[in-house]
Design a protein around this motif. Structure first.
Motif, PDB file in Angstrom:
ATOM      1  N   SER A  56      -4.022   2.810  -2.653  1.00  0.00           N
ATOM      2  CA  SER A  56      -3.049   3.900  -2.635  1.00  0.00           C
ATOM      3  C   SER A  56      -3.742   5.179  -2.194  1.00  0.00           C
ATOM      4  O   SER A  56      -4.957   5.210  -1.999  1.00  0.00           O
ATOM      5  N   SER A  72       1.326   4.128  -3.051  1.00  0.00           N
ATOM      6  CA  SER A  72       1.169   5.582  -2.921  1.00  0.00           C
ATOM      7  C   SER A  72       2.373   6.319  -3.475  1.00  0.00           C
ATOM      8  O   SER A  72       2.243   7.355  -4.142  1.00  0.00           O
ATOM      9  N   GLU A 114       0.837  -1.205   0.000  1.00  0.00           N
ATOM     10  CA  GLU A 114       0.000   0.000   0.000  1.00  0.00           C
ATOM     11  C   GLU A 114       0.876   1.260   0.000  1.00  0.00           C
ATOM     12  O   GLU A 114       0.601   2.227  -0.731  1.00  0.00           O
TER      13      GLU A 114
END
Length: 443
Positions: free
Chosen positions: A418, A228, A224
């Motif tokens: 994200s 991002s 995750e």
């Protein structure tokens, strides 16, 4: 003929020879099951239709969008777009509509996900909740099936369909929370129990959290967090508009990342979620953005490509004239190490499960500030030894993936949520030599 293709053709026929025109029609079904306090409290399903039309008359450009497809409504959409265009100044950067071109015949469709019933989503939610006995769970499970068609007045046509399923949730202990996420083209790939187990484990490990001093720490980041990082690089860096305007970090041909970093935009690969054309009808293909640490590509729509003297790479979207083209079928190359191996290699550092509230401070250097949440843990002597309270970081995302800072790549590449949402990035866990934490979440 599909329903969406029929709609798009009707729109273009209504425009006739009054303007250059391109239409995108999307039909589908979106369904959502939400839960909180370990109970399902909402289940909704909606059959949707959207029509997006852009016209260019004598160099004056306008776009409108609607969700009604009877002839009278489509005529109002067409007339409204033409009237709006007539009021615009000439667009000197208008690149014209796309010529006819062959579009790859790729379908990211799972037959079992085209018509999911509520009981299937409820079953996944039950598995998620049951995996955290004694905890309080919240989150959602959603599914979608879309059919999308493009038609323009130059004769270009394309049609594709896709399915998608996700589960995203947290378990809470009362003083801590842990999260987990899964996304796939098939609901059959979603394991609510596995996601719930991970979220529950993170929540329980997060109890008795303590503060730590800000500073530079070695880190292991979840998929995750990596997702991002990469979507920020895409939106603010690999955008042809940002490059044209001198606001991007991108220097083509330069080794701006560590040699193990590979980033591609690949909507056509197996397991992908994208469609094989953009909102200008340009066929998509695999686009290499970073190869062995060397920046090698930029995403273009027709407008940014014209300015750059390049060709469109098929990354237009309805707002790309304003925000720039975006590569959003990203794949980050993974490694061979398990998450446990990555953690075991850390003498003293921090594991982060999720970033939150990330905001870019400088697009040229990709310095971003954000928070950690739902799983921030101290690593000592190769093991997680305790939970930390949330931290604020201020970190260049380019420097984070720079030469010498990437120490390990996980073998767990998957679709990860994200900061810009789910379904954009397939990423692995990553071990980095240094990450700059600047304080707590209240700082």
């Amino acid at each position: 003929m599909t329903k969406s293709l029929d709609i798009a053709r009707r729109v273009i026929e209504m425009v006739g020879d009054r303007a250059e025109a391109e239409a995108v029609a999307t039909t589908g079904r979106q369904a959502l099951t939400r839960f909180a306090n370990s109970f399902i409290h909402q289940n909704v399903s909606e059959d949707t239709v959207e029509v997006w039309l852009r016209v260019a008359a004598d160099g004056r450009v306008a776009a409108l969008q609607g969700n009604r497809v009877d002839d009278a409504s489509l005529k109002r959409l067409v007339d409204g777009a033409l009237e709006a265009a007539s009021l615009q100044p000439r667009d000197e950067e208008w690149p014209g509509i796309a010529p006819k071109a062959k579009v790859p015949k790729i379908r990211h469709v799972d037959p079992g996900t085209t018509d999911v019933v509520p009981e299937q989503r409820a079953s996944l939610v039950r598995d998620f909740i049951d995996a955290g006995e004694g905890l309080s769970a919240a989150g959602y499970c959603d599914t979608s099936f879309n059919e999308r068609s493009f038609v323009n007045s130059a004769g270009q046509e394309a049609t594709a369909d896709d399915t998608r399923a996700s589960i995203d949730g947290i378990h809470q202990t009362g003083e801590s929370a842990g999260s987990a996420h899964q996304t796939s083209v098939s609901i059959g790939d979603i394991d609510g129990g596995a996601a719930g187990t991970l979220a529950a484990e993170r929540a329980r490990m997060g109890m008795n959290a303590y503060d730590t001093k800000p500073g530079d720490y070695e880190v292991v980041l979840s998929p995750e967090c990596v997702a991002s990082i990469v979507i920020f690089l895409s939106v603010y860096g690999f955008s042809g508009k940002a490059v044209n305007e001198g606001q991007s970090f991108v220097e083509l041909g330069k080794a701006q990342f560590g040699p193990r970093i590979m980033i591609t935009d690949d909507p056509l690969s197996k397991g992908g979620l994208g469609v094989p054309f953009d909102t200008e009808g340009t066929p998509k293909r695999q686009l290499e953005l970073v190869a062995n640490g060397v920046t090698s590509g930029v995403a273009h729509d027709r407008r940014s490509a014209k300015t750059a003297g390049a060709e469109s790479t098929g990354h237009a979207h309805p707002q790309s004239a304003v925000w720039g083209p975006v590569a959003a079928d990203l794949v980050v190359g993974g490694g061979s190490e398990s998450v446990e191996d990555l953690i075991a290699a850390v003498d003293r550092g921090i594991y982060v499960a999720t970033f939150n509230y990330c905001r870019i401070l400088d697009p040229k250097t990709q310095v971003v500030t954000g928070l950690t949440r739902n799983g921030t843990f101290m690593i000592e002597n190769g093991k997680i030894t305790g939970a930390l309270t949330g931290l604020r970081f201020t970190q260049s995302f380019v420097a984070a993936l720079g030469d010498g800072n990437v120490l390990g790549l996980g073998d767990d590449t998957r679709y990860a949520d994200s900061e810009f949402g789910a379904g954009f990035v397939r990423a692995p866990s990553m071990r980095l030599a240094s990450w700059h934490f600047t304080g707590g979440t209240e700082g």
